[in-house]
Design a protein around this motif. Structure first.
Motif, mmCIF file in Angstrom:
data_model
loop_
_atom_site.group_PDB
_atom_site.id
_atom_site.type_symbol
_atom_site.label_atom_id
_atom_site.label_comp_id
_atom_site.label_asym_id
_atom_site.label_seq_id
_atom_site.Cartn_x
_atom_site.Cartn_y
_atom_site.Cartn_z
ATOM 1 N N ASN A 46 1.036 -0.892 -0.142
ATOM 2 C CA ASN A 46 0.102 0.480 -0.216
ATOM 3 C C ASN A 46 0.672 1.430 0.073
ATOM 4 O O ASN A 46 0.307 1.922 -1.106
ATOM 5 C CB ASN A 46 -1.279 -0.435 1.140
ATOM 6 N N GLN A 47 2.146 1.381 0.877
ATOM 7 C CA GLN A 47 2.890 2.335 1.014
ATOM 8 C C GLN A 47 3.650 2.578 -0.628
ATOM 9 O O GLN A 47 3.875 4.081 -0.881
ATOM 10 C CB GLN A 47 3.681 1.617 1.576
ATOM 11 N N TYR A 48 3.684 1.876 -1.471
ATOM 12 C CA TYR A 48 3.867 1.399 -3.226
ATOM 13 C C TYR A 48 2.899 2.505 -3.717
ATOM 14 O O TYR A 48 3.347 3.061 -4.486
ATOM 15 C CB TYR A 48 4.773 -0.340 -3.038
ATOM 16 N N LEU A 49 1.816 1.424 -3.683
ATOM 17 C CA LEU A 49 0.987 2.673 -4.348
ATOM 18 C C LEU A 49 0.361 3.634 -4.322
ATOM 19 O O LEU A 49 -0.672 4.753 -5.123
ATOM 20 C CB LEU A 49 -0.812 1.186 -3.757
ATOM 21 N N GLU A 50 0.420 4.058 -2.760
ATOM 22 C CA GLU A 50 0.438 5.361 -1.989
ATOM 23 C C GLU A 50 1.416 6.227 -3.111
ATOM 24 O O GLU A 50 1.139 7.526 -3.508
ATOM 25 C CB GLU A 50 0.273 5.951 -1.052
ATOM 26 N N ASN A 51 2.493 5.587 -3.298
ATOM 27 C CA ASN A 51 3.762 6.692 -3.936
ATOM 28 C C ASN A 51 3.100 6.962 -5.337
ATOM 29 O O ASN A 51 3.186 8.377 -5.632
ATOM 30 C CB ASN A 51 5.213 6.247 -3.741
ATOM 31 N N PHE A 52 2.499 5.536 -5.479
ATOM 32 C CA PHE A 52 2.347 6.022 -7.023
ATOM 33 C C PHE A 52 1.096 7.073 -7.387
ATOM 34 O O PHE A 52 1.142 7.902 -8.129
ATOM 35 C CB PHE A 52 1.948 4.767 -7.872
ATOM 36 N N LYS A 53 0.021 6.857 -6.337
ATOM 37 C CA LYS A 53 -1.026 7.681 -6.318
ATOM 38 C C LYS A 53 -0.581 9.407 -6.066
ATOM 39 O O LYS A 53 -1.685 9.929 -7.128
ATOM 40 C CB LYS A 53 -2.430 7.250 -5.235
ATOM 41 N N GLY A 54 0.705 9.178 -4.657
ATOM 42 C CA GLY A 54 0.508 11.027 -4.729
ATOM 43 C C GLY A 54 0.884 11.547 -6.194
ATOM 44 O O GLY A 54 1.335 12.797 -6.147
ATOM 45 N N THR A 55 2.383 10.082 -6.724
ATOM 46 C CA THR A 55 3.373 11.102 -7.350
ATOM 47 C C THR A 55 3.243 11.746 -8.833
ATOM 48 O O THR A 55 3.151 12.233 -9.278
ATOM 49 C CB THR A 55 4.758 10.531 -6.999
ATOM 50 N N VAL A 56 1.949 9.886 -9.598
ATOM 51 C CA VAL A 56 2.207 10.509 -10.578
ATOM 52 C C VAL A 56 0.159 10.848 -11.301
ATOM 53 O O VAL A 56 0.201 11.315 -11.460
ATOM 54 C CB VAL A 56 2.240 8.704 -11.221
ATOM 55 N N TYR A 57 -0.561 9.617 -10.125
ATOM 56 C CA TYR A 57 -1.760 10.225 -11.111
ATOM 57 C C TYR A 57 -2.228 11.494 -10.462
ATOM 58 O O TYR A 57 -2.525 12.102 -10.782
ATOM 59 C CB TYR A 57 -2.883 9.169 -10.137
ATOM 60 N N ARG A 58 -2.177 11.545 -9.087
ATOM 61 C CA ARG A 58 -2.862 12.861 -8.440
ATOM 62 C C ARG A 58 -1.478 14.132 -8.946
ATOM 63 O O ARG A 58 -2.326 15.645 -8.912
ATOM 64 C CB ARG A 58 -1.934 12.667 -7.132
#
Length: 601
Positions: A447-459
């Motif tokens: 989830n930490q990994y997924l959150e990094n993607f969510k916050g840094t790429v998608y968001r």
């Protein structure tokens, strides 16, 4: 120091865990002595006005400019670091305020140079660029010539330079409103306890397992922004209009083109990023659905998007353990790299623990003549360990650039600034995942990994779309009213996070709390940088030495080439959609792993 201890005054802390700034300036008195010579050095630079007509004079000016830049950098960096140690202390505040003002004055004083050089006939300029006497500044001159169509006359450039602080006023207004004037209602948690809501603790409250607290804090927080939304909209409109006006004056087709021109990044990179992320929106919708399923909610609201998925993880690490974890993570980068990280730990490049008055967060900062220092506020969490890995990546990038490039080419651009830090972060989490098989802890890491993607790429890509449209509205003569900005932002949130997320009305005000919007067209670099780091870290782990060699060479290039060319050298071509596509493919594999891991719980 344990994270459970009450914060101490800085002079009560163990100096072994504080940075040692003496290699830069022995003490504040040495800084003052150097500061006292600054006016004379700036004055000497102004003597070049009217003389920049050939390779010899231009070379002398550029050499003198490099020396001045080094001095300004040392003075500014030291003052900034000292201010961060204790933001209440007068000494650091005073030094920082004085060098900031002097920097603006210096830039105005030497603003004559570029237009004077560029006023020379094209044939003369080309001869000067080819002259061997300017070999040390060849790339600088080529870059300067590239910007000739957008450089104004000397008086016009000086006028724009003097307006630097005035053009920064909208950002100052928004910052002061957020930091000093914005007050939020206190709220209650599920047990009826009263909890204060502030700008600094809001995200922490959104990460609480207490849903009542999350919802109440969310409503209180955006009520504060709603009450001031007209002021925020006026401030942001001022910043956008300032950028679009300067772009028009400089003959750029748009403020985005002007912002990207400095690093020679074509607009296609920006557009490719948005197109690739939009193509992979179904993966984000899957993640949102998984989050809803794990949390066991009938409706997933915006105040649930940061909620912990596996409860509180009790694991805590000492600073010594954190050092070993970082060293283990960067082992694939080779013995020399690891020894350099050990040197950073041993020679006190890092200011480790929080103290009263210390700046929050974390950063890496240094100069050509100093160590690349790191500020952290270590509390023993996994996030604290990851922060050390991240900031060490910045510092290693700076060290390699400084030790392989002359001073005029040592500074790498913002476009590549987040690459090395994120490579380290990804190597850390990959190393932890390789060892972790217990489902709950593994799901936490995934989830930490997924959150990094969510916050840094998608968001961040969503932010990039918001900026592109907001600036486009201004350039089309449309009003940047609160309603227009709110509507634009809410629509993007709905598109980026999909049907499983309930987009509450409060969401429309979130744009007002994003400080990066006052630095036009900066946020997209987080997304491209993260995508690049994913590609590089994957290559390092799969290919080994060839990829490591390319990566170390990239770290050593500083600002000696355009950033897209530097990244191509490392093996990543952001002129194509492929790196972002590959990164989002990685996101989908991590998501699949998380779905399978959750099924085992």
């Amino acid at each position: 120091m344990s994270e459970t201890q009450v914060l101490k005054e800085r002079d009560e802390m163990d100096p072994r865990y504080q940075w040692d700034l003496t290699p830069m300036y022995h003490d504040d008195a040495a800084w003052e002595a150097d500061f006292a010579t600054l006016d004379d050095q700036v004055q000497a630079m102004t003597a070049f006005a009217g003389t920049l007509k050939d390779a010899v004079s231009i070379g002398a000016y550029l050499d003198a400019g490099t020396d001045l830049s080094r001095k300004l950098s040392n003075l500014y960096c030291y003052a900034s670091l000292r201010r961060s140690e204790d933001t209440r202390a007068e000494a650091g505040q005073s030094m920082y305020a004085r060098i900031t003002a002097k920097y603006v004055q210096a830039m105005a004083a030497i603003s004559f140079a570029e237009p004077e050089i560029l006023s020379l006939p094209e044939e003369t300029l080309q001869e000067i660029v080819r002259d061997e006497q300017l070999a040390d500044h060849k790339f600088t001159m080529e870059n300067l010539l590239r910007q000739k169509p957008h450089t104004l006359s000397a008086p016009e450039e000086k006028l724009l330079a003097t307006f630097g602080e005035a053009l920064g006023a909208p950002s100052e207004i928004a910052d002061n409103l957020q930091d000093a004037d914005l007050v939020f209602d206190s709220v209650q948690d599920s047990a009826g306890n009263t909890v204060e809501v502030t700008g600094s603790n809001y995200i922490m409250l959104q990460m609480s397992p207490d849903r009542t607290l999350r919802e109440n804090a969310f409503v209180s927080f955006y009520k504060g922004y709603r009450q001031h939304i007209n002021t925020f909209a006026s401030a942001y409109a001022g910043a956008v209009k300032g950028a679009t006006a300067e772009a028009a004056v400089r003959h750029y087709e748009s403020s985005r083109a002007m912002s990207m021109a400095g690093e020679n990044i074509p607009g296609e990179v920006y557009d490719n990023l948005i197109a690739a992320v939009r193509k992979h929106m179904p993966a984000m919708y899957r993640y949102v659905a998984l989050r809803k399923k794990i949390l066991g909610l009938k409706e997933l609201h915006y105040y649930d998007v940061y909620a912990p998925l596996v409860g509180e993880v009790k694991v805590r690490y000492t600073y010594a353990q954190a050092q070993q974890m970082v060293l283990e993570a960067v082992k694939p980068l080779g013995k020399d790299y690891c020894n350099l990280v050990r040197k950073a730990f041993a020679e006190r490049w890092i200011d480790v623990y929080p103290n009263k008055g210390k700046s929050g967060g974390a950063y890496s900062s240094g100069t050509y003549d100093s160590n690349p220092y790191i500020l952290t506020n270590f509390t023993g969490t996994l996030d604290s360990v990851s922060t050390i890995a991240h900031e060490m990546g910045h510092s290693m990038h700076t060290w390699h650039s400084n030790h392989h490039q002359p001073p005029q080419y040592a500074d790498y651009t913002l476009f590549v600034a987040e690459v090395a830090s994120t490579v380290n972060e990804n190597l850390l989490i990959e190393q932890l995942l390789q060892k972790e098989q217990e489902p709950q802890m593994r799901l936490y890491l995934l989830n930490q990994y997924l959150e990094n993607f969510k916050g840094t790429v998608y968001r961040q890509t969503m932010f990039a779309e918001f900026e592109k449209e907001a600036h486009g509205m201004a350039e089309r003569g449309e009003a940047l009213s609160p309603a227009a900005l709110n509507g634009l932002y809410k629509c993007l949130v709905e598109e980026y996070f999909g049907p499983e997320l309930v987009v509450d009305d409060e969401v429309q005000y979130e744009w007002a709390r994003i400080p990066h919007f006052y630095r036009p067209f900066y946020v997209y670099k987080y997304a491209t940088g993260y995508s690049t780091a994913v590609a590089l870290s994957e290559a390092i782990l799969k290919e080994g030495e060839p990829a490591v060699r390319r990566y170390r060479e990239f770290l050593s290039m500083g600002g000696s080439a355009y950033p897209l060319d530097e990244l191509r050298h490392a093996g990543v071509d952001l002129a194509t959609p492929e790196p972002v596509e590959a990164a989002l493919g990685k996101f989908e594999r991590i998501l699949e792993d998380a779905e399978k891991t959750f099924a085992k719980l």
